[in-house]
Scaffold this motif. Structure first.
Motif, PDB file in Angstrom:
ATOM      1  N   ALA A   1      32.114  39.045  41.665  1.00 59.32           N
ATOM      2  CA  ALA A   1      30.783  39.397  42.502  1.00 59.32           C
ATOM      3  C   ALA A   1      29.934  40.000  41.113  1.00 59.32           C
ATOM      4  O   ALA A   1      28.898  39.931  41.314  1.00 59.32           O
ATOM      5  N   LYS A   2      30.546  40.687  40.337  1.00 62.36           N
ATOM      6  CA  LYS A   2      29.981  41.053  39.250  1.00 62.36           C
ATOM      7  C   LYS A   2      29.291  39.957  38.109  1.00 62.36           C
ATOM      8  O   LYS A   2      28.032  40.047  37.904  1.00 62.36           O
ATOM      9  N   ALA A   3      30.159  38.735  38.133  1.00 65.04           N
ATOM     10  CA  ALA A   3      29.607  37.960  37.387  1.00 65.04           C
ATOM     11  C   ALA A   3      28.333  37.043  37.918  1.00 65.04           C
ATOM     12  O   ALA A   3      27.459  36.664  37.392  1.00 65.04           O
ATOM     13  N   PHE A   4      28.440  36.778  39.369  1.00 63.83           N
ATOM     14  CA  PHE A   4      27.185  36.302  40.065  1.00 63.83           C
ATOM     15  C   PHE A   4      26.061  37.066  40.089  1.00 63.83           C
ATOM     16  O   PHE A   4      25.028  36.304  39.805  1.00 63.83           O
ATOM     17  N   LEU A   5      26.147  38.105  39.834  1.00 64.17           N
ATOM     18  CA  LEU A   5      24.838  39.009  39.686  1.00 64.17           C
ATOM     19  C   LEU A   5      24.300  38.780  38.218  1.00 64.17           C
ATOM     20  O   LEU A   5      23.027  38.756  38.096  1.00 64.17           O
ATOM     21  N   GLU A   6      25.205  38.499  37.313  1.00 64.94           N
ATOM     22  CA  GLU A   6      24.624  38.292  36.131  1.00 64.94           C
ATOM     23  C   GLU A   6      24.012  36.663  35.768  1.00 64.94           C
ATOM     24  O   GLU A   6      23.061  36.438  35.606  1.00 64.94           O
ATOM     25  N   MET A   7      24.988  35.886  36.383  1.00 61.98           N
ATOM     26  CA  MET A   7      24.816  34.532  36.211  1.00 61.98           C
ATOM     27  C   MET A   7      23.507  34.064  37.251  1.00 61.98           C
ATOM     28  O   MET A   7      22.928  33.022  37.052  1.00 61.98           O
ATOM     29  N   PHE A   8      23.259  34.932  38.334  1.00 63.16           N
ATOM     30  CA  PHE A   8      22.088  34.498  39.061  1.00 63.16           C
ATOM     31  C   PHE A   8      20.856  35.425  39.354  1.00 63.16           C
ATOM     32  O   PHE A   8      20.230  35.653  40.075  1.00 63.16           O
ATOM     33  N   ASN A   9      20.818  35.942  37.941  1.00 59.41           N
ATOM     34  CA  ASN A   9      19.872  37.078  37.876  1.00 59.41           C
ATOM     35  C   ASN A   9      18.412  36.595  37.983  1.00 59.41           C
ATOM     36  O   ASN A   9      17.248  37.305  38.048  1.00 59.41           O
ATOM     37  N   GLY A  10      18.192  35.297  37.952  1.00 55.57           N
ATOM     38  CA  GLY A  10      16.909  34.804  38.032  1.00 55.57           C
ATOM     39  C   GLY A  10      16.104  35.026  39.320  1.00 55.57           C
ATOM     40  O   GLY A  10      14.944  34.944  39.717  1.00 55.57           O
ATOM     41  N   TYR A  11      16.792  35.238  40.476  1.00 54.07           N
ATOM     42  CA  TYR A  11      16.578  35.766  41.757  1.00 54.07           C
ATOM     43  C   TYR A  11      15.885  37.020  41.808  1.00 54.07           C
ATOM     44  O   TYR A  11      15.017  37.426  42.535  1.00 54.07           O
ATOM     45  N   ASP A  12      15.918  38.024  40.562  1.00 51.64           N
ATOM     46  CA  ASP A  12      15.421  39.244  40.497  1.00 51.64           C
ATOM     47  C   ASP A  12      14.278  39.072  39.631  1.00 51.64           C
ATOM     48  O   ASP A  12      13.742  40.275  39.227  1.00 51.64           O
ATOM     49  N   MET A  13      13.804  38.057  39.050  1.00 52.46           N
ATOM     50  CA  MET A  13      12.927  37.863  38.060  1.00 52.46           C
ATOM     51  C   MET A  13      11.648  37.191  38.682  1.00 52.46           C
ATOM     52  O   MET A  13      12.047  36.165  39.219  1.00 52.46           O
ATOM     53  N   CYS A  14      10.281  37.348  38.092  1.00 53.83           N
ATOM     54  CA  CYS A  14       9.253  36.406  38.432  1.00 53.83           C
ATOM     55  C   CYS A  14       8.813  35.829  37.113  1.00 53.83           C
ATOM     56  O   CYS A  14       8.300  36.347  36.181  1.00 53.83           O
ATOM     57  N   PRO A  15       9.038  34.593  37.181  1.00 51.75           N
ATOM     58  CA  PRO A  15       8.588  33.635  35.924  1.00 51.75           C
ATOM     59  C   PRO A  15       7.016  33.970  35.637  1.00 51.75           C
ATOM     60  O   PRO A  15       6.883  33.918  34.438  1.00 51.75           O
ATOM     61  N   ALA A  16       6.182  34.256  36.535  1.00 51.19           N
ATOM     62  CA  ALA A  16       4.877  34.236  36.122  1.00 51.19           C
ATOM     63  C   ALA A  16       4.570  35.442  35.392  1.00 51.19           C
ATOM     64  O   ALA A  16       3.658  35.552  34.576  1.00 51.19           O
ATOM     65  N   GLU A  17       5.367  36.589  35.616  1.00 50.67           N
ATOM     66  CA  GLU A  17       4.881  37.767  34.997  1.00 50.67           C
ATOM     67  C   GLU A  17       5.275  37.740  33.387  1.00 50.67           C
ATOM     68  O   GLU A  17       4.978  38.255  32.669  1.00 50.67           O
ATOM     69  N   GLU A  18       6.545  36.729  33.213  1.00 47.17           N
ATOM     70  CA  GLU A  18       6.874  36.470  31.866  1.00 47.17           C
ATOM     71  C   GLU A  18       5.706  36.043  30.951  1.00 47.17           C
ATOM     72  O   GLU A  18       5.649  36.048  29.760  1.00 47.17           O
ATOM     73  N   LEU A  19       5.031  35.138  31.601  1.00 50.55           N
ATOM     74  CA  LEU A  19       3.679  34.591  30.783  1.00 50.55           C
ATOM     75  C   LEU A  19       2.427  35.014  30.902  1.00 50.55           C
ATOM     76  O   LEU A  19       1.596  34.749  30.464  1.00 50.55           O
ATOM     77  N   GLY A  20       2.555  36.604  31.563  1.00 49.46           N
ATOM     78  CA  GLY A  20       1.383  37.292  31.696  1.00 49.46           C
ATOM     79  C   GLY A  20       0.725  37.782  30.385  1.00 49.46           C
ATOM     80  O   GLY A  20      -0.740  37.841  30.343  1.00 49.46           O
ATOM     81  N   ARG A  21       1.302  37.925  29.296  1.00 53.47           N
ATOM     82  CA  ARG A  21       0.647  38.244  28.226  1.00 53.47           C
ATOM     83  C   ARG A  21       0.441  37.169  27.053  1.00 53.47           C
ATOM     84  O   ARG A  21       1.276  36.579  26.767  1.00 53.47           O
ATOM     85  N   THR A  22      -0.790  36.964  26.692  1.00 50.49           N
ATOM     86  CA  THR A  22      -1.151  35.863  26.167  1.00 50.49           C
ATOM     87  C   THR A  22      -2.076  36.164  24.687  1.00 50.49           C
ATOM     88  O   THR A  22      -2.441  37.533  24.795  1.00 50.49           O
ATOM     89  N   PHE A  23      -2.133  35.387  23.675  1.00 54.86           N
ATOM     90  CA  PHE A  23      -2.780  35.904  22.478  1.00 54.86           C
ATOM     91  C   PHE A  23      -4.078  34.759  22.122  1.00 54.86           C
ATOM     92  O   PHE A  23      -3.759  33.713  22.290  1.00 54.86           O
ATOM     93  N   GLU A  24      -5.321  35.190  21.920  1.00 56.34           N
ATOM     94  CA  GLU A  24      -6.564  34.409  21.953  1.00 56.34           C
ATOM     95  C   GLU A  24      -6.538  34.235  20.246  1.00 56.34           C
ATOM     96  O   GLU A  24      -7.403  33.616  20.035  1.00 56.34           O
ATOM     97  N   GLU A  25      -6.041  35.170  19.346  1.00 54.62           N
ATOM     98  CA  GLU A  25      -6.404  34.949  18.014  1.00 54.62           C
ATOM     99  C   GLU A  25      -5.374  33.963  17.388  1.00 54.62           C
ATOM    100  O   GLU A  25      -4.346  34.226  16.843  1.00 54.62           O
ATOM    101  N   VAL A  26      -5.791  32.695  17.526  1.00 58.79           N
ATOM    102  CA  VAL A  26      -5.169  31.707  17.032  1.00 58.79           C
ATOM    103  C   VAL A  26      -5.664  30.782  15.959  1.00 58.79           C
ATOM    104  O   VAL A  26      -5.183  29.633  15.688  1.00 58.79           O
ATOM    105  N   ALA A  27      -6.820  31.401  15.450  1.00 58.43           N
ATOM    106  CA  ALA A  27      -7.503  30.685  14.218  1.00 58.43           C
ATOM    107  C   ALA A  27      -8.089  29.297  14.795  1.00 58.43           C
ATOM    108  O   ALA A  27      -7.962  28.471  13.755  1.00 58.43           O
ATOM    109  N   GLY A  28      -8.475  29.052  15.759  1.00 58.60           N
ATOM    110  CA  GLY A  28      -8.710  27.723  16.303  1.00 58.60           C
ATOM    111  C   GLY A  28      -7.753  26.733  16.543  1.00 58.60           C
ATOM    112  O   GLY A  28      -8.153  25.567  16.810  1.00 58.60           O
TER     113      GLY A  28
END
Length: 212
Positions: A56-83
């Motif tokens: 049961a403990k291992a399942f919480l770790e192996m399937f913790n993707g259900y507790d996370m939002c992938p869109a939030e991980e991509l929320g911060r971006t950087f625009e200073e890329v020197a073109g």
């Protein structure tokens, strides 16, 4: 492929955490206990007494993707890329997932590239998105499309390319039992989808790195 992506993972699903209704810890452990008995073993013997709790403990770790939002991980971006506006590739993102049909491991590597449009995202965030989708019950085809779809939706780059190479234990451990056989999937959006030359460039850069 865009239509396939939308069919596999509609916006409301891949942009947010899935809605899950988990049973209690006790219910999960009871289910594992039943499976131990189903194998034919004795769940009361010393080596298995704590197995339901460990699983049961291992399942919480192996399937913790259900507790996370992938869109939030991509929320911060950087625009200073020197073109800089050429291809960005994160290769050899090692992952483990589980087949949704037999719940046995899928082990492989993901290669993700995109063509930025005035902004880039932290490289670790790409790997994090791969892990979030990997830590859910999956098919490789769906996982490939999901990674590409959320990056395209959140970053809005000129195009996204995703390639996954993985071994499926449901094929190696049961059924046909062919060890070492891998499955290769790929998805292209935007400029990658419209330009075979860009697809070839992405694949060449990935494979040259793999053979180096």
């Amino acid at each position: 492929m865009d239509a396939v992506i939308k069919k596999i993972m509609p916006r409301s699903e891949y942009m947010e955490k899935p809605v899950t209704h988990r049973p209690s810890q006790a219910e999960a452990e009871a289910a594992v206990l039943t499976l131990l008995r189903w194998t034919g073993d004795d769940p009361d013997r010393e080596g298995l007494k704590d197995t339901p709790k460990r699983v049961a403990k291992a399942f919480l770790e192996m399937f913790n993707g259900y507790d996370m939002c992938p869109a939030e991980e991509l929320g911060r971006t950087f625009e200073e890329v020197a073109g800089y506006d050429d291809m960005v590739i994160v290769k050899d993102i090692h992952f483990h997932s589980h087949c949704e049909h037999h719940m046995v491991p899928i082990i492989g590597r993901a290669h993700v590239g995109y063509l930025p449009d005035r902004k880039v995202v932290g490289l670790s965030k790409i790997a994090r998105v791969v892990d979030i989708f990997a830590h859910r019950l999956q098919t490789q085809e769906a996982m490939t499309a999901q990674i590409a779809a959320v990056i395209q939706e959140v970053l809005n780059p000129r195009g996204v390319a995703v390639m996954i190479d993985a071994e499926h234990m449901c094929m190696a451990m049961r059924g046909i039992r062919k060890q070492g056989s891998t499955t290769l999937t790929s998805t292209f959006t935007g400029a990658f989808k419209d330009s075979p030359e860009e697809q070839v460039r992405f694949i060449t850069m990935v494979r040259n790195g793999l053979s180096a």
